[in-house]
Design a protein around this motif. Structure first.
Motif, mmCIF file in Angstrom:
data_model
loop_
_atom_site.group_PDB
_atom_site.id
_atom_site.type_symbol
_atom_site.label_atom_id
_atom_site.label_comp_id
_atom_site.label_asym_id
_atom_site.label_seq_id
_atom_site.Cartn_x
_atom_site.Cartn_y
_atom_site.Cartn_z
ATOM 1 N N PHE A 800 0.809 -1.217 0.000
ATOM 2 C CA PHE A 800 0.000 0.000 0.000
ATOM 3 C C PHE A 800 0.845 1.270 0.000
ATOM 4 O O PHE A 800 0.321 2.362 -0.098
ATOM 5 C CB PHE A 800 -0.897 0.034 1.244
ATOM 6 C CG PHE A 800 -1.694 -1.234 1.418
ATOM 7 C CD1 PHE A 800 -2.468 -1.700 0.374
ATOM 8 C CD2 PHE A 800 -1.657 -1.941 2.603
ATOM 9 C CE1 PHE A 800 -3.210 -2.860 0.532
ATOM 10 C CE2 PHE A 800 -2.390 -3.099 2.759
ATOM 11 C CZ PHE A 800 -3.163 -3.567 1.718
ATOM 12 N N HIS A 802 3.048 4.358 -0.817
ATOM 13 C CA HIS A 802 3.008 5.242 -1.992
ATOM 14 C C HIS A 802 4.204 5.022 -2.876
ATOM 15 O O HIS A 802 4.142 5.127 -4.078
ATOM 16 C CB HIS A 802 2.991 6.703 -1.536
ATOM 17 C CG HIS A 802 1.892 7.001 -0.572
ATOM 18 N ND1 HIS A 802 1.793 8.174 0.114
ATOM 19 C CD2 HIS A 802 0.832 6.257 -0.187
ATOM 20 C CE1 HIS A 802 0.733 8.132 0.897
ATOM 21 N NE2 HIS A 802 0.139 6.984 0.728
ATOM 22 N N PHE C 90 -7.285 3.069 -0.478
ATOM 23 C CA PHE C 90 -5.847 3.196 -0.739
ATOM 24 C C PHE C 90 -5.587 4.073 -1.943
ATOM 25 O O PHE C 90 -6.445 4.240 -2.816
ATOM 26 C CB PHE C 90 -5.223 1.832 -1.004
ATOM 27 C CG PHE C 90 -5.411 0.853 0.120
ATOM 28 C CD1 PHE C 90 -4.648 0.961 1.271
ATOM 29 C CD2 PHE C 90 -6.359 -0.159 0.035
ATOM 30 C CE1 PHE C 90 -4.818 0.058 2.302
ATOM 31 C CE2 PHE C 90 -6.528 -1.054 1.058
ATOM 32 C CZ PHE C 90 -5.755 -0.954 2.209
ATOM 33 N N GLN C 91 -4.371 4.604 -1.979
ATOM 34 C CA GLN C 91 -3.999 5.421 -3.139
ATOM 35 C C GLN C 91 -4.096 4.614 -4.432
ATOM 36 O O GLN C 91 -4.538 5.096 -5.445
ATOM 37 C CB GLN C 91 -2.567 5.933 -2.959
ATOM 38 C CG GLN C 91 -2.084 6.747 -4.137
ATOM 39 C CD GLN C 91 -0.660 7.245 -3.915
ATOM 40 O OE1 GLN C 91 -0.071 7.030 -2.875
ATOM 41 N NE2 GLN C 91 -0.149 7.949 -4.905
ATOM 42 N N ASP C 164 -5.961 6.673 2.448
ATOM 43 C CA ASP C 164 -4.533 6.980 2.271
ATOM 44 C C ASP C 164 -4.332 7.563 0.885
ATOM 45 O O ASP C 164 -4.301 6.825 -0.100
ATOM 46 C CB ASP C 164 -3.722 5.694 2.460
ATOM 47 C CG ASP C 164 -2.232 5.983 2.509
ATOM 48 O OD1 ASP C 164 -1.849 7.156 2.350
ATOM 49 O OD2 ASP C 164 -1.468 5.032 2.718
ATOM 50 N N GLU C 165 -4.202 8.892 0.801
ATOM 51 C CA GLU C 165 -4.024 9.575 -0.484
ATOM 52 C C GLU C 165 -5.035 9.066 -1.506
ATOM 53 O O GLU C 165 -4.662 8.565 -2.578
ATOM 54 C CB GLU C 165 -2.597 9.336 -1.025
ATOM 55 C CG GLU C 165 -1.494 9.887 -0.165
ATOM 56 C CD GLU C 165 -1.163 11.349 -0.496
ATOM 57 O OE1 GLU C 165 -1.995 12.018 -1.151
ATOM 58 O OE2 GLU C 165 -0.095 11.807 -0.054
ATOM 59 N N VAL C 196 -5.180 10.689 4.799
ATOM 60 C CA VAL C 196 -3.799 11.106 4.607
ATOM 61 C C VAL C 196 -3.704 11.832 3.281
ATOM 62 O O VAL C 196 -4.225 11.343 2.264
ATOM 63 C CB VAL C 196 -2.853 9.894 4.627
ATOM 64 C CG1 VAL C 196 -1.486 10.267 4.087
ATOM 65 C CG2 VAL C 196 -2.743 9.337 6.027
#
Lengths: 804, 345, 218
Positions: A800, A802, C90-91, C164-165, C196
């Motif tokens: 997950f 980035h 999730f991103q 998350d983003e 986030v």
């Protein structure tokens, strides 16, 4: 630049040592199985050649005593002086300290060229060979075993002599065997002078035996070898799948790197060149290891092979293995060719990849419907080809092509069939987890399909070869039961003794059945003609394949003849056809055809009355005795006591059967060991596939974990998945294996040996094999599953992140 | 089994043939050696001499068939001993080798037999006279009256021979010197056979008659190490006289010659080294070798100057130990016919 | 209090190579409240979010959701908590590639045993996914995939959404639209949201903003 490129490429292996290991292991194991089987086969064949040379006299016609006893060498001299070019041979067993030694005495001056091993006398110290104490040629281990024994000729080690055999001059042999002036048989030279006195006038006690190009039992040993060769083929195919998978994966994973390297200006040509060099180096390393491993396998199995062949052939095979240069070359060649074939597809794809094509990390693992269709179409085509070969093909090559097409078709069809089945299961699934389980399994299929194909092949080979061997065993033992109905077989030494024997036996047994035969050409080929009594022994037990009604009455009436399957196939005869026997006035009716496994020659059966009328000159020495089985040993002893018959003249049915069973069970040991090995390799293929998939599957598993499943739960599902796939593959392997067995029994065997074996199936064996397959699949999945269950959350979380 | 290699070794080891043998010029390992004073005794000497290393019964015949064609026949039994003396059964050290040949102007048939002594497969005895290997025999009540038979895969012959002249000792009373160094053998001949009988050829049998010549020789080391081969002749001259001659070719290119002139009355006159001259006049490629198949033979002491031409230049004995042996026609001062043997080519 | 984090510390790696990511972070989020977590790359925003979801354990400190201390739960308990009370976005969307959109949408709700077909249908409609339900994730655009992911997170009616983003992989226009939709739906369900983001512009659209720097709340 090349160095920089190379280090970039090799860094992949450093970062994925497991993948490197599985690639090397896969290649090495494939090579090992292949070269191991080849080694066993080659060693056995080399020993055959030696045995054939040792028994080389079988290639010549011989004059053998009618009574099977040694005779005086004056007969030899009388024949020579009557123009017969014969050479004396004395054979016998010598009990030395601890072991039995077979002594073969020859006369090098009169022996025709090719009647003894090359090195034995080619070395040339003739005076030393002839003059006492003489020289004895023996295998090196026999020489070692005999070292220091008194009373033997000077021992000389020769690789051409079979263990347990001592070849020496006939004069020396007569001394060793305490058979002064005695001879066992005479070899007849191929070229004879134009004028000779008739044999009967000189040596009425001898009869001419034609050259035996192949001993009867050789057909069985050939079948054994065919079995092994088929195994070699299958094991190599299994290994190739592993290699293909490992190399394909390595290429696929490095695709982004290749893309980057090309973008940075590395020419395609040098990239491909480097990759080819890499494959070559890996193949050579793995090939070397594989040959060594194969040698180990062969060395471990060879004692069993040796025992099998000893049983089959009656001749000792050295139980040790010599490493032949041809194996190294062959094993390495196979490894390189296999790796090359496996890498070819990947290299081709690389060559056609545009430099900036998007990286598709999951491309390798993603199910491509089109790919499945293509594979399915290829499988269908190969299946049709196999069908065509089965229906229209003939000969051994077609038989093996059929095997190959069948196996490849099954392997290619496997992913498609599994995908279909999994799709059905997915639609039928109720729960969300079940649905995900099936869907995810289906998606994983492309990544696992090579390993599953390997498993399918291993299982199918197991079933196929096992079925063949078991069918062979059952059929052969059944045939023995039918043909050896009588409890004792006894051969008299001469006609007078035979008459006394019949008289003596009459009150002591239930029946004395004559087994009289003569050799004569029938339907243009040499054949054995038997005269048999009209007795329930034959009526109830003789294995008739096809017969006219009242066949035994017709036979007893002297109007009909029975022939064996070999003669029927060769001469195109069947029940109702007419057949003229040599010496007969008119034609007889073929009343039936009987099975006669393992006999390469034609055979015909007549009623006893007709036989004695047609062939009054045939020796009447052999008899089959019917009596309660428990009395047989006592009667055999009594025969020895009363008539002084040598043990070889009395055959006990139970003993013959025991030997046969032993032989086949040893064959089983070898095939079973190879079966387990092949299965182990297939299991390893699954393990490596699962391990490499495990890393790639994290992005698919992590979300499920994040959404609320524990790692242990996921691991259990992974294990279950592998077991389920193994079970499905096993289910599919059963029909494939049966088809394989059918091809071996009904096509390859007929092409090779001229008779067809009935097929017996052994469902209990399949269950055991199924359990083994589950075990292999489970063991393969266990490690990746455990790793998943114990994986640090941080590793899963990377999915997950980035920065991924 | 490579019997050929074996026998080759054996024959190389035994100094029967001159070709390529080496290291055996020395002691004879317990074998008897010929001595000049020995007086030949008959019939005992027709039989074997097992104390000597080698021995042979060598019969050649020049024949003419009822069909008017010329033929030649050879029948030879060699004896070689691994050790002196005789023993019973397979322990006998005596080995036997038979050669039989039948020559026509177009073809040359050869057969060979090998046997061990002691068991009866081959042997020789003086009285009644019999020499045999397998079914091949040379036998009669006496040497002067013998029947001869031999067979091959595609030929055979049955001949009767009767002598109308005496036995001829060669050299000095049967002591035949073979080199300047004194190597010698015991050697006598019966050159006066009249022959009649039947030849068996692939195309059929043919009756023949003609002249025959038997040589008997035994020794233990007849040749010098430097002697490479020999050329030997036995000639029946039309006038009734016979000539035996040989030359031993030495490695330095010189020759050692010897000969015996045998008058029609049976009187023998030996000629020592140098008296007889043998010169090749015609060569032919035979069996891959270059052989002189035509010779000029001169014996000035008898006014003899003749030319020998092979009846069939292809008279090659393709045996374990190959050589050339065949009938010749004699032209020149003393026409006739005879046999030529050449070894070491 | 819906979410309560106290004195959270977290390092990755061990020994000399250990990297301290969080060193004593405390914050709270109430039900119905939306909180933005901002900070530089590597400031520990995602790590903090993962700890709140029970995906990993802090080295020290305590996290409570609805008063339930995560540290007291075993693996199974935390998995159940995620399933029942938390929605994750999730991103990179992280849809399940082998399942079609409809199954992805309802996946967590069914896992939690709370599937509400009407709610799922309503979500699909609100997210504009009606025509895409039979498709597979790889056949969707990034914006579409993230809408499926938001739907998946909301389908089980969780108490807390952790994102998350969520717009980090989308272009600005699509990202704004997706974020608007998410905020709207979250407020409708009354769930709390912790998101986030590194974008101050996006953070400004939430109720409250916490800035992480040097492993602490600034």
């Amino acid at each position: 630049m090349r160095r920089a490129t190379l280090s970039a490429m090799l860094s992949h292996w450093l970062r994925h040592p497991l993948q490197l290991g599985s690639l090397l292991l896969g290649l090495a194991l494939a090579t090992a199985l292949w070269s191991g089987v080849q080694a066993i086969n080659a060693e056995a064949r080399a020993s055959y050649a030696r045995a054939a040379q040792m028994l080389g006299q079988d290639r010549f016609a011989q004059l053998v005593p009618r009574d099977g006893q040694r005779f005086d060498q004056s007969v030899f001299v009388a024949l020579r002086r009557a123009g017969w070019q014969v050479s004396p041979v004395l054979e016998g067993a010598l009990q030395t300290d601890g072991q039995q030694l077979r002594v073969l005495g020859l006369d090098p001056l009169s022996a025709p060229a090719g009647s003894a091993p090359q090195t034995v006398t080619g070395r040339g110290d003739l005076p030393g060979f002839l003059t006492p104490p003489g020289q004895g040629y023996a295998a090196p281990q026999t020489v070692r075993a005999l070292a220091g024994q008194p009373g033997l000729p000077r021992l000389i080690a020769s690789d051409d002599v079979l263990p347990g055999l001592l070849i020496t001059d006939i004069g020396i042999a007569q001394g060793l065997l305490e058979a002064s002036g005695q001879v066992s048989r005479l070899i007849l030279a191929p070229e004879q002078p134009r004028r000779r006195a008739p044999l009967a006038a000189i040596a009425p006690g001898l009869t001419q035996r034609p050259p035996q190009a192949r001993a009867d039992i050789a057909a069985l040993t050939d079948s054994f070898h065919l079995n092994l060769t088929a195994f070699g083929l299958l094991s190599f195919a299994v290994g190739l799948f592993i290699v293909h998978g490992a190399i394909g994966l390595a290429f696929e994973q490095r695709r982004p790197m290749f893309r980057t390297l090309r973008a940075l200006g590395v020419p395609l040509r040098s990239l491909i060149g480097l990759l080819m060099a890499e494959v070559l180096i890996l193949a050579l390393i793995a090939g070397l290891a594989g040959v060594a491993l194969g040698y180990g396998i062969a060395a471990a199995l060879l004692p069993d092979v040796a025992a099998t062949l000893r049983g089959l052939y009656g001749a000792a095979l050295p139980g040790t293995l010599s490493l032949r240069p041809a194996w190294w070359a062959g094993g390495l060649g196979i490894a390189v060719i296999g790796a090359g074939a496996a890498a070819g597809q990947s290299l081709w794809r690389l060559a056609h990849l545009p430099p900036l094509a998007p990286a598709q990390p999951r491309a390798w693992a993603r199910a491509s419907a089109r790919g499945l269709w293509r594979q399915g179409a290829a499988a269908l085509g190969l299946g049709l080809a196999a069908f065509g070969l089965a229906v229209f093909g003939s000969g051994l090559v077609a038989g093996f092509a059929l095997l190959g097409a069948l196996l490849l078709a099954a392997a290619l069809a496997l992913p498609g069939i599994l995908a279909l089945g999994l799709g059905v299961a997915e639609r039928a699934a109720k729960g969300v987890l079940a649905q995900w389980f099936w869907a995810d399994t289906r998606q994983q299929l492309p990544g696992l399909s090579l390993a599953l194909m390997a498993l399918l092949l291993a299982l199918a080979a197991n079933i196929g070869v096992g079925t063949m061997v078991s069918s062979f065993r059952l059929t052969f033992l059944g045939w023995l039961d039918q043909r050896l109905v009588a409890e004792l077989y006894v051969t008299a030494r001469d006609e007078e003794e035979a008459a006394r024997l019949r008289q003596w036996l009459a009150p002591r047994v239930e029946a004395v059945l004559p087994v009289w035969s003569i050799e004569a050409p029938v339907a243009g080929a040499p054949a054995q003609i038997y005269g048999v009594a009209d007795h329930a022994t034959y009526r109830d037990h003789w294995p008739l394949l096809d017969a006219l009604p009242g066949v035994w009455d017709r036979l007893a009436a002297g109007e009909a003849v029975l022939i064996n399957e070999q003669m029927a196939r060769r001469a195109g005869l069947g029940p109702g056809d007419a057949l003229t026997l040599p010496g007969a006035n008119g034609a007889l009716i073929v009343a039936g055809v009987y099975s006669d496994y393992g006999n390469p020659h034609g055979e015909a059966l007549l009623g006893q009355g007709l036989f004695t009328t047609l062939y009054p000159q045939a020796p009447r020495l052999r008899h089959a005795l019917r009596l309660p089985p428990e009395e047989a040993p006592a009667l055999a002893r009594a025969l020895v006591r009363e008539f002084g018959l040598p043990a070889g003249n009395i055959r006990d049915q139970a003993a013959i059967k025991a030997v046969s069973v032993q032989v086949f069970d040893r064959t089983f040991t070898v095939t079973a060991a190879l079966n387990v090995l092949t299965l182990g390799v297939a299991g390893l293929a699954m393990l490596t596939s699962l391990l490499t998939l495990a890393g790639m599957r994290l992005p698919q598993l992590a979300p499920v974990w994040a959404l609320g499943l524990t790692r242990a739960h996921l691991a259990r599902l992974e294990l279950l998945r592998a077991l389920m796939l193994a079970a499905l593959t096993m289910v599919l392997a059963v029909p494939v294996g049966l088809l394989l067995a059918w091809a071996l029994l009904a096509v390859v065997n007929v092409a090779a040996f001229g008779w067809r074996l009935p097929m017996f199936t052994f469902p209990a064996d399949w269950l055991r094999l199924g359990a083994l397959a589950l075990l292999a699949g489970g063991l393969a999945a266990l490690w990746p599953a455990l790793r998943l269950a114990r994986m640090a959350p941080a590793d899963l979380l990377k999915v997950f992140a980035h920065e991924r | 089994m490579n019997v050929k290699a074996l026998i080759l070794w054996l024959l190389l080891a035994a100094p029967l043939w001159a070709q390529g043998f080496a290291g055996l010029g020395g002691g004879a390992e317990g074998f008897a050696t010929p001595s000049p004073g020995t007086v030949l005794e008959f019939p005992a000497d027709h039989g074997p001499h097992p104390d000597f290393r080698i021995e042979w019964w060598y019969l050649t015949a020049n024949l003419r068939g009822a069909d008017g064609r010329d033929y030649g026949v050879q029948w030879t039994l060699f004896r070689t001993a691994l050790a002196p003396g005789e023993a019973e059964g397979w322990q006998s050290p005596q080995l036997w080798m038979g050669h039989a040949a039948l020559t026509t102007p177009e073809r040359h048939f050869v057969a060979e037999r090998l046997a061990r002594g002691g068991v009866g497969q081959a042997g020789a005895q003086a009285a009644p006279f019999e020499v045999w290997v397998d079914e091949w025999r040379m036998a009669g009540p006496d040497v002067s009256e013998i029947a001869l038979t031999a067979n091959g895969a595609d030929f055979g012959y049955d001949l009767n021979l009767s002598a109308d002249g005496p036995l001829i000792p060669q050299g000095a009373g049967g002591y035949s010197v073979k080199s300047a160094g004194g190597q010698a053998s015991h050697y006598y001949s019966q050159p006066f056979y009249r022959v009649a009988g039947t030849l068996h050829l692939p195309e059929g049998s043919v009756s023949v008659s003609g002249q025959g010549w038997l040589d008997r020789e035994w020794s233990s080391q007849p040749l010098e190490a430097t002697q490479e081969g020999w050329d030997w002749i036995s000639l029946h001259l039309d006038e009734g006289a016979k000539l035996m001659g040989f030359q031993l070719r030495q490695s330095d290119g010189t020759t050692y010659t010897s000969g015996t002139w045998i008058g029609a009355d049976g009187r023998a006159e030996p000629f020592g080294d140098g008296a007889l001259r043998m010169t090749p006049v015609e060569r032919a490629a035979v069996a891959g070798r270059d052989l002189p198949v035509g010779w000029r033979v001169e014996l000035p002491g008898r006014g003899l100057d003749v030319t020998l031409r092979a009846l069939n230049p292809e008279s090659w004995m393709d045996t374990l130990f190959p050589y050339w042996e065949g009938p010749v026609r004699v032209g020149g001062s003393h026409p006739g016919r005879g046999y030529l043997e050449m070894t070491g080519y | 209090m819906l979410l309560e984090a106290r004195d959270i510390e977290k390092s990755y790696g061990t020994g000399a190579g250990a990297v301290r990511v969080l060193s004593g972070v405390s914050f709270r989020a109430a039900a119905g409240e939306s909180v933005a977590l901002t900070g530089e790359s590597g400031s520990g925003k995602s790590t903090l979010l993962h700890l709140c979801a029970g995906l990993d354990r802090p080295d020290a400190g305590e996290i409570r959701i609805d008063g339930q201390a995560l540290g007291a739960l075993d693996d199974r308990g935390r998995a159940a908590l995620r399933r029942d009370r938390i929605g994750l976005v999730f991103q990179q969307f992280n849809l399940i590639p082998s399942l079609p959109v409809a199954a992805n949408l309802s996946f967590q709700a069914r896992l939690a045993g709370r599937q509400d077909a009407a709610w799922c249908a309503a979500l699909a409609e609100r997210l504009g996914l009606e025509g895409l339900l039979r498709r597979y994730p790889e056949q969707l655009s990034g914006g579409q995939q993230q809408r499926v992911a938001i739907g998946r997170a909301l389908a089980a009616r969780p108490r807390l959404i952790l994102a998350d983003e969520p717009t980090g992989n989308l272009d600005e226009a699509t990202g704004d639209a997706v974020l608007a939709l998410m905020l709207e739906l979250v407020s409708e369900t009354g769930a709390g949201l912790v998101m986030v983001t590194h974008s101050a512009r996006l953070a400004a659209r939430l109720d409250r903003r916490l800035h992480l720097s040097g492993g602490r709340i600034a």
